[in-house]
Motif scaffolding. Structure first.
Motif, PDB file in Angstrom:
ATOM      1  N   GLN A 186     -31.539  14.276 -36.734  1.00 44.05           N
ATOM      2  CA  GLN A 186     -30.731  15.433 -37.135  1.00 44.05           C
ATOM      3  C   GLN A 186     -29.462  15.520 -36.299  1.00 44.05           C
ATOM      4  OE1 GLN A 186     -33.848  18.497 -36.671  1.00 44.05           O
ATOM      5  NE2 GLN A 186     -33.506  19.015 -38.833  1.00 44.05           N
ATOM      6  N   ASP A 212     -26.494  27.243 -27.883  1.00 44.50           N
ATOM      7  CA  ASP A 212     -26.204  27.507 -29.293  1.00 44.50           C
ATOM      8  C   ASP A 212     -26.554  26.306 -30.157  1.00 44.50           C
ATOM      9  OD1 ASP A 212     -25.319  30.024 -28.676  1.00 44.50           O
ATOM     10  OD2 ASP A 212     -23.182  29.472 -28.620  1.00 44.50           O
ATOM     11  N   GLU A 213     -26.257  25.122 -29.681  1.00 41.73           N
ATOM     12  CA  GLU A 213     -26.572  23.912 -30.446  1.00 41.73           C
ATOM     13  C   GLU A 213     -28.077  23.747 -30.581  1.00 41.73           C
ATOM     14  OE1 GLU A 213     -22.612  21.333 -29.122  1.00 41.73           O
ATOM     15  OE2 GLU A 213     -24.486  21.164 -28.000  1.00 41.73           O
ATOM     16  N   ASP A 220     -25.262  14.953 -37.360  1.00 37.20           N
ATOM     17  CA  ASP A 220     -24.353  16.096 -37.200  1.00 37.20           C
ATOM     18  C   ASP A 220     -22.997  15.593 -36.697  1.00 37.20           C
ATOM     19  OD1 ASP A 220     -23.033  18.446 -36.655  1.00 37.20           O
ATOM     20  OD2 ASP A 220     -24.706  19.380 -35.598  1.00 37.20           O
ATOM     21  N   ALA A 246     -30.262  26.179 -30.511  1.00 35.75           N
ATOM     22  CA  ALA A 246     -30.736  27.255 -31.386  1.00 35.75           C
ATOM     23  C   ALA A 246     -30.513  26.908 -32.852  1.00 35.75           C
ATOM     24  CB  ALA A 246     -30.033  28.560 -31.031  1.00 35.75           C
ATOM     25  N   ARG A 247     -29.433  26.183 -33.127  1.00 31.17           N
ATOM     26  CA  ARG A 247     -29.138  25.783 -34.504  1.00 31.17           C
ATOM     27  C   ARG A 247     -30.245  24.904 -35.082  1.00 31.17           C
ATOM     28  NH1 ARG A 247     -24.050  24.027 -33.818  1.00 31.17           N
ATOM     29  NH2 ARG A 247     -24.294  21.796 -34.139  1.00 31.17           N
ATOM     30  N   TYR A 248     -30.942  24.223 -34.202  1.00 29.81           N
ATOM     31  CA  TYR A 248     -32.039  23.362 -34.651  1.00 29.81           C
ATOM     32  C   TYR A 248     -33.402  23.947 -34.304  1.00 29.81           C
ATOM     33  CZ  TYR A 248     -28.513  19.844 -35.553  1.00 29.81           C
ATOM     34  OH  TYR A 248     -27.418  19.173 -36.056  1.00 29.81           O
TER      35      TYR A 248
END
Length: 304
Positions: free
Chosen positions: A187, A162-163, A191, A165-167
């Protein structure tokens, strides 16, 4: 009678000289040719032997710093006698002593540069006195790394699906340039939802991939690349250090050195934004230098 007796003598002497002179001359010429051949062979052997026996000086500890709004820090330890390349990614928010107070390593860098960061780390971690520092901008880093092409990196060991995919990234191993890798790591570092250790682990993965995939090229190219941009670097590496770097990298490449990378563990206080060293931090540094706890304790007992 007398003159007739000398005639056979001169004839014999002349005949002997006709045999001996070419023989001696040929022997001398052959010896000289053999000597020159041996010298040429020795020169070729010396220039062609890629490995020298490791010496106690064939090791180097360097604090690598990438500048910018989100500076990155990695300790690199290269040791020929241990046949290893160890990388320890240090979180930028690590609390270190600075100006009689405490500050994040990134703040220390912004205020006083890489030399002061090295000194601060030596106060909280058991780093050797001869630890060097090497700092470059993201542009210079990309300039150096671009000659090796994209590096294939998998960040799944540091970040969840998920992390990633966020990027816009996946768990798959993917090729990435030095510039894109730096931007991605910045980035992550910005965070605040991510633990600094996780971010540092992603940085460790990037450097690990770089050293693994370019092991055969680095001995002959990296020292020259650093010399070529020396005016753009902040470093205390000397000409002798560059020679030692090339020699050590050559030995490591030819002996299949183990490349290991990890992030410095510590205590993360999200509320205060502080990351401090713990017993696990010191244990990680001991592993970094291949020092067992027993050896580390014994050496500490010797200190005044």
């Amino acid at each position: 009678m007398r003159s007739g007796g000398w005639r056979p003598f001169w004839t014999s002497l002349l005949a002997s000289l006709l045999v001996l002179v070419p023989l001696v001359g040929g022997t001398v010429l052959l010896s000289r040719q053999q000597l020159r051949a041996q010298l040429r062979q020795a020169a070729r052997s010396e220039s062609g032997v890629p490995v020298q026996l490791p010496r106690t000086t064939d090791q180097l500890t360097v604090l690598l710093c990438v500048s910018g709004d989100q500076p990155g820090f990695v300790l690199a330890y290269l040791n020929a006698s241990q046949n290893c390349v160890h990388l320890l990614s240090v979180p930028a928010v690590l609390t270190v002593p600075f100006a009689d107070e405490q500050a994040a390593l990134a703040q220390c860098y912004a205020a006083a540069g890489p030399a002061r960061c090295r000194e601060a780390l030596m106060q909280v971690l058991a780093l050797p006195e001869d630890t060097r520092y090497l700092a470059f901008s993201p542009d210079v880093l990309e300039r150096i790394a671009s000659r090796y092409g994209p590096v294939r990196i998998g960040f799944s060991g540091a970040l969840t699906e998920d992390e990633l995919a966020r990027y816009g990234r996946s768990r798959a191993v993917q090729g990435i340039s030095a510039g894109d890798a730096h931007a991605f790591l910045c980035q992550l570092q910005a965070d605040t939802a991510l633990s600094p250790q996780r971010t540092a682990a992603a940085r460790a993965a990037a450097w690990d991939a770089f050293f693994r995939q370019n092991a055969e090229l680095l001995p002959t190219t990296l020292p020259d690349a650093l010399r070529g941009v020396s005016s753009l670097l902040l470093t205390d590496l000397t000409a002798l250090d560059y020679d030692a770097l090339g020699r050590t990298l050559e030995f490591l490449a030819n002996n299949g050195a183990a490349v290991e990378a990890q992030a410095l563990p510590g205590r993360w206080d999200a509320a205060s934004g502080t990351y401090t060293v713990t017993d696990a931090s010191h244990a990680a540094v001991q592993t970094f230098f291949n020092v067992s706890p027993t050896e580390a304790q014994a050496s500490s007992f010797k200190e005044p």
